[in-house]
Design a protein around this motif. Structure first.
Motif, mmCIF file in Angstrom:
data_model
loop_
_atom_site.group_PDB
_atom_site.id
_atom_site.type_symbol
_atom_site.label_atom_id
_atom_site.label_comp_id
_atom_site.label_asym_id
_atom_site.label_seq_id
_atom_site.Cartn_x
_atom_site.Cartn_y
_atom_site.Cartn_z
ATOM 1 N N ARG A 63 35.449 42.016 66.348
ATOM 2 C CA ARG A 63 34.926 41.608 65.044
ATOM 3 C C ARG A 63 34.439 42.796 64.213
ATOM 4 N NH1 ARG A 63 33.883 36.273 64.183
ATOM 5 N NH2 ARG A 63 32.268 36.825 62.670
ATOM 6 N N THR A 64 34.012 43.884 64.861
ATOM 7 C CA THR A 64 33.374 44.970 64.106
ATOM 8 C C THR A 64 34.040 46.330 64.267
ATOM 9 O OG1 THR A 64 31.809 45.335 65.913
ATOM 10 C CG2 THR A 64 31.119 43.846 64.154
ATOM 11 N N ILE A 65 34.857 46.526 65.282
ATOM 12 C CA ILE A 65 35.518 47.822 65.459
ATOM 13 C C ILE A 65 36.993 47.610 65.797
ATOM 14 C CG2 ILE A 65 33.348 48.779 66.370
ATOM 15 C CD1 ILE A 65 34.912 49.083 69.099
ATOM 16 N N ALA A 66 37.757 48.686 65.652
ATOM 17 C CA ALA A 66 39.153 48.705 66.091
ATOM 18 C C ALA A 66 39.395 50.006 66.822
ATOM 19 C CB ALA A 66 40.101 48.578 64.900
ATOM 20 N N TRP A 67 40.332 49.990 67.757
ATOM 21 C CA TRP A 67 40.585 51.200 68.531
ATOM 22 C C TRP A 67 42.076 51.346 68.822
ATOM 23 C CZ3 TRP A 67 38.327 46.760 70.153
ATOM 24 C CH2 TRP A 67 38.919 46.073 71.216
ATOM 25 N N GLY A 68 42.497 52.586 68.894
ATOM 26 C CA GLY A 68 43.860 52.917 69.275
ATOM 27 C C GLY A 68 43.816 54.092 70.228
ATOM 28 N N GLY A 69 44.947 54.459 70.768
ATOM 29 C CA GLY A 69 44.957 55.568 71.716
ATOM 30 C C GLY A 69 46.324 56.185 71.857
ATOM 31 N N THR A 70 46.339 57.429 72.230
ATOM 32 C CA THR A 70 47.568 58.144 72.563
ATOM 33 C C THR A 70 47.307 58.969 73.817
ATOM 34 O OG1 THR A 70 47.116 60.211 71.368
ATOM 35 C CG2 THR A 70 48.032 58.387 70.086
ATOM 36 N N SER A 71 48.368 59.337 74.489
ATOM 37 C CA SER A 71 48.194 60.194 75.657
ATOM 38 C C SER A 71 47.633 61.545 75.239
ATOM 39 C CB SER A 71 49.524 60.395 76.379
ATOM 40 O OG SER A 71 49.387 61.346 77.409
ATOM 41 N N ILE A 114 53.960 40.197 63.158
ATOM 42 C CA ILE A 114 53.405 38.872 63.434
ATOM 43 C C ILE A 114 51.889 38.944 63.238
ATOM 44 C CG2 ILE A 114 53.084 37.089 65.188
ATOM 45 C CD1 ILE A 114 55.606 38.330 66.576
ATOM 46 N N THR A 115 51.364 38.040 62.441
ATOM 47 C CA THR A 115 49.922 38.016 62.212
ATOM 48 C C THR A 115 49.222 37.282 63.343
ATOM 49 O OG1 THR A 115 50.204 38.070 59.808
ATOM 50 C CG2 THR A 115 48.083 37.282 60.643
ATOM 51 N N VAL A 116 48.215 37.932 63.927
ATOM 52 C CA VAL A 116 47.435 37.350 65.021
ATOM 53 C C VAL A 116 45.976 37.282 64.558
ATOM 54 C CG1 VAL A 116 46.721 37.565 67.432
ATOM 55 C CG2 VAL A 116 49.020 38.280 66.736
ATOM 56 N N PRO A 117 45.463 36.098 64.274
ATOM 57 C CA PRO A 117 44.117 35.982 63.715
ATOM 58 C C PRO A 117 43.034 36.158 64.774
ATOM 59 C CG PRO A 117 45.050 33.810 64.036
ATOM 60 C CD PRO A 117 46.132 34.798 64.385
ATOM 61 N N LEU A 118 41.832 36.488 64.288
ATOM 62 C CA LEU A 118 40.652 36.487 65.155
ATOM 63 C C LEU A 118 39.801 35.239 64.936
ATOM 64 C CD1 LEU A 118 38.927 39.986 65.529
ATOM 65 C CD2 LEU A 118 39.983 38.552 67.264
ATOM 66 N N ARG A 119 39.913 34.627 63.796
ATOM 67 C CA ARG A 119 39.144 33.407 63.550
ATOM 68 C C ARG A 119 39.746 32.251 64.357
ATOM 69 N NH1 ARG A 119 39.359 35.636 58.254
ATOM 70 N NH2 ARG A 119 37.262 36.142 57.433
ATOM 71 N N PRO A 120 38.949 31.598 65.188
ATOM 72 C CA PRO A 120 39.473 30.476 65.976
ATOM 73 C C PRO A 120 40.059 29.368 65.118
ATOM 74 C CG PRO A 120 37.327 31.159 66.803
ATOM 75 C CD PRO A 120 37.533 31.890 65.517
#
Length: 782
Positions: A322-330, A748-754
């Motif tokens: 809800r408040t952060i997003a994260w990604g990563g690479t090697s 493809i949109t994937v919501p967070l709101r139930p």
């Protein structure tokens, strides 16, 4: 008694033959049995084809009754079988995730479990014996007993719930995946040991993939040549094609498991049109089916997130809450070292015997050696070396990556995110962060030995260098970037900023990182559509200096129409690797033919072990006598122009062939091949599709395989797509249904709101607890 046992007994009774003869006979027998088993697999596959299944039919096979949960768990599914899981407790969510992973990817997970434990021979027969030896020498599970003994209660409960979910599905699913019958797999209950050993396999050190190739190169080269080549390779990078040219299953397993590539970028709030940070990630792994990722959204009291998960691992590796997003690479960190142990006294070595089951050939005993510096990996074919060589790996020490990533999913801000990653040790990652309060950042998650600042003098170190392992540095002590003034952070496996000790030695060139900086830089504001274009960008300006070198050295003389066309095509080329372009094809085939004319085929192999192949070739060509180079280009021009005329465009030679790993089987393989199409991109483009230096048709084996974009201004603004499909069940409508979406740049949109998921995801499954009255029939899909 099996036929294999009978032959073994006969071999053991041969008293007149010497040991070499016995070994030769046994090797011949193993090969013969291996071919017989492979023939049997093919024959079985011919009569056991997977049947087509609709999304509704697949969801109807998911066990719904008698789950080990305390309360009903609701799963909403979209038409691609992407789930949104709602659970009343974290424990129940973990169970539901185990069920979902097993439902979608059980065949894939079970094969990986057996790879993690070195049980390939159980699946393919005697041809897997030496593969098992190599994998067991890596000893993925070495630290697992200590890891489990020291687990925090939160991690233990989460992992235990996930395992119970896997086991419930394994025990109650009405049918098992096609891989079970074809490979002779038997259902076996999962344990925490299985889960954490699989996690360690997925943490394999990227250096191993370099070593596999370089050890072979080193053994073939004269010592003087190797001493000249080694320093140049250290300025190179990581394998650009991985398993592109190998049939070695163990090497392919490492490539498939290693977090080896990727791009990830975060955009600050003041650079976003919506006024909130955005994140974009596209991981790079070997291409195949099932896809190495699956998409999921979850909600429980303390976890509310959506993202990409690796099958069989109970955490979201890339995504948002809800408040952060994260990604990563090697990070391309070197969390391992190889040591020369040839001078150690015999008493320093210990030996253990492990019994393996061999399909169609009974049991075999493998003798595995251990030294004070680590397992003697040179005894296996994977890291074979002329003298005894030991492996020391951070992954042989206890750490809790599952707990770290679970804490990341719960983090609410940068400080919590950074703290969560403190216990993440293997394999090393660049982590990209975006927070709803506006902050963006980049940090490193790894535990590494504090090595000397200078480069090592060889691939295999002297035993004295083990002292570097007395001081292990955690990620919290590594460089961090927070809120840079240009309003973005980007990671693309490039060499990290200088620190007081080397983090690794094999990094990607700066091409992708520089291109990301161009696309994200400037004063203008960015939208998610800009991030979509970024993820599909195939421009490689970094190759143009090499193009110019080839053109500059080309003698001026009268040319045929085809040669003139190639030269003009090259001159007008802007570096685009769009599959419809002819410029990239002209460049690649002229380069390959020129190197061949110079007799450089022996040098190409070690160059292609690292990502800097084009940089190293450029150095070589610059140092080549101009007249010799001109003559080589002249020789190359005629065959290159003929190939250009015949093949037409980059996509004519650069292909993606999506297939299940069973697609490698002779005769039977074609039924497991789902798609063959022209590929955009190249080795050093943001949209990466790895390839060798080649003038002919080739298949991409490594590159971009999933995409994620989130705008933190909107809980529902999360977009994903896989190169393949969500469901690993052969014959499922969702096995490869996202391929065309991927090719046309869709998401493809994937919501967070139930409430959004309940509306948009039209299929519903309710997992009922074991305590519920079992008087109802399973609920059909909505």
């Amino acid at each position: 008694m099996t036929i294999g046992n009978d032959i073994d007994d006969a071999i053991n009774q041969l008293s007149n033959g010497d040991m070499m003869n016995l070994s030769t006979i046994k090797t011949f027998a193993d090969t013969a049995y291996g071919l017989a088993i492979a023939t049997g697999i093919i024959a079985r596959g011919l009569f056991r084809s997977p049947h087509p299944m609709t999304t509704e039919q697949r969801l109807a096979t998911l066990p719904r009754i008698g789950l080990p949960v305390a309360a009903p768990v609701t799963i909403h599914w979209d038409d691609h079988q992407i789930p949104f899981i709602e659970a009343d407790s974290d424990d129940d969510l973990a169970v539901a995730l185990g069920v979902v992973h097993a439902h979608l990817r059980l065949g894939q997970i079970e094969v990986m479990r057996r790879l993690a434990f070195g049980r390939v021979a159980e699946m393919i027969g005697p041809l897997g014996i030496e593969i098992d030896r190599s994998l067991r020498l890596m000893d993925f599970g070495r630290a697992v007993p200590e890891i489990i003994a020291g687990l925090p209660e939160t991690t233990r409960r989460w992992a235990d719930g996930f395992v119970r979910g896997l086991n419930h599905h394994l025990a109650h699913a009405p049918a098992l995946p096609h891989e079970f019958s074809l490979l002779g797999l038997k259902p076996e209950p999962w344990t925490l040991t299985d889960l954490f050993t699989l996690t360690r396999l997925s943490s394999a050190d990227i250096s191993w993939l370099v070593w596999v190739r370089l050890l072979r190169t080193r053994a073939r080269m004269a010592p003087r040549e190797w001493r000249q080549l080694w320093p140049r390779l250290l300025t190179g990078g990581s394998p650009c094609t991985f398993a592109a040219t190998t049939g070695d299953i163990a090497e392919q397993a490492l490539a498939a498991s290693t977090r080896s590539g990727s791009n990830s970028s975060a955009v600050a709030a003041n650079r976003s049109i919506t006024g909130a940070p955005m994140i974009a990630s596209d991981p790079h792994l070997p291409l195949g089916l099932p896809n190495p990722w699956l998409i999921a959204a979850v909600k429980s009291p303390s976890i509310h997130a959506a993202g990409l998960m690796m099958p069989g691992l109970p955490f979201i590796a890339l995504g948002r809450n809800r408040t952060i997003a994260w990604g990563g690479t090697s990070l391309h960190a070197q969390g391992s070292d190889l040591f020369d142990i040839s001078r150690l006294p015999p008493d320093d070595f210990a030996e253990r015997t492990e019994i393996i089951r061999v399909r169609g050939a009974g049991r075999r005993a493998l003798k595995l050696r251990e030294s004070p510096l680590g397992p003697v990996v040179s005894d296996g074919a994977l890291l074979k070396n002329p003298y005894p060589t030991a492996l020391r790996w951070i992954g042989h020490r206890p750490s809790d990556e599952i707990g770290a990533m679970l804490a990341v999913a719960k983090a609410e801000n940068w400080e919590m995110f950074r703290s969560a990653l403190g216990g993440f040790a293997v394999s090393g990652l660049n982590m990209v962060f975006a927070g709803s309060e506006g902050r963006i950042a980049h940090c490193m998650a790894a535990h590494l030995p504090r090595r000397p600042a200078e480069y090592p003098t060889d691939l295999v170190l002297s035993p004295e260098a083990v002292k570097n392992w007395d001081d292990i540095v955690a990620g919290r002590d590594l460089p961090t970037r927070i809120d840079p003034p240009d309003g973005f952070v980007a990671s693309a496996n490039e060499r990290p900023p200088r620190s007081d000790f080397p983090l690794g030695f094999f990094f990607a060139p700066n091409d992708r990182a520089q291109r990301l900086a161009v696309l994200l830089g400037g004063a203008g504001k960015l939208a998610t559509d800009d991030l979509k274009r970024l993820q599909q960008d195939v421009l490689a300006p970094g190759v143009l200096p090499l193009r110019d070198l080839l053109l500059h050295r080309l003698p001026h003389r009268k040319r045929s129409a085809g040669q003139h066309r190639l030269i003009e095509t090259l001159r007008q080329w802007d570096g685009s690797y769009d599959h419809r372009q002819s410029g990239s094809l002209a460049f690649e085939i002229l380069l390959a033919e020129t190197v061949a004319a110079l007799g450089g085929s022996s040098r190409i192999k070690p160059y292609q072990t690292v990502w800097m192949a084009q940089s190293l070739l450029t150095e070589d060509l610059l140092e080549t006598n101009p007249e010799i180079l001109a003559h080589a280009i002249e020789q190359a021009l005629a065959p290159a122009s003929r190939r250009l005329s015949r093949l037409g465009s980059w996509g004519g030679v650069h292909r993606i062939r999506l297939q299940h790993f069973l697609g490698r089987l002779p005769l039977l393989g074609r039924r497991y091949r789902l798609a063959d199409f022209p590929a955009d991109g190249g080795n050093n483009t943001v949209h990466k599709t790895g390839h060798s230096v080649s003038s002919g048709r080739h298949t991409v084996s490594f590159g971009s395989c999933a995409r994620h974009i989130s705008d933190l201004a909107d809980l529902d603004a999360n977009q994903f797509v896989l190169l393949g499909g969500q469901d690993g069940w052969l014959g499922s409508a969702n096995f490869a249904d996202q391929v065309e979406l991927w090719r046309r740049g869709g998401y493809i949109t994937v919501p967070l709101r139930p409430e959004t998921a309940r509306t948009r995801f039209r299929h519903k499954t309710v997992l009922q607890p074991a305590s519920a009255p079992i008087t109802q029939t399973p609920e059909p899909p909505a």
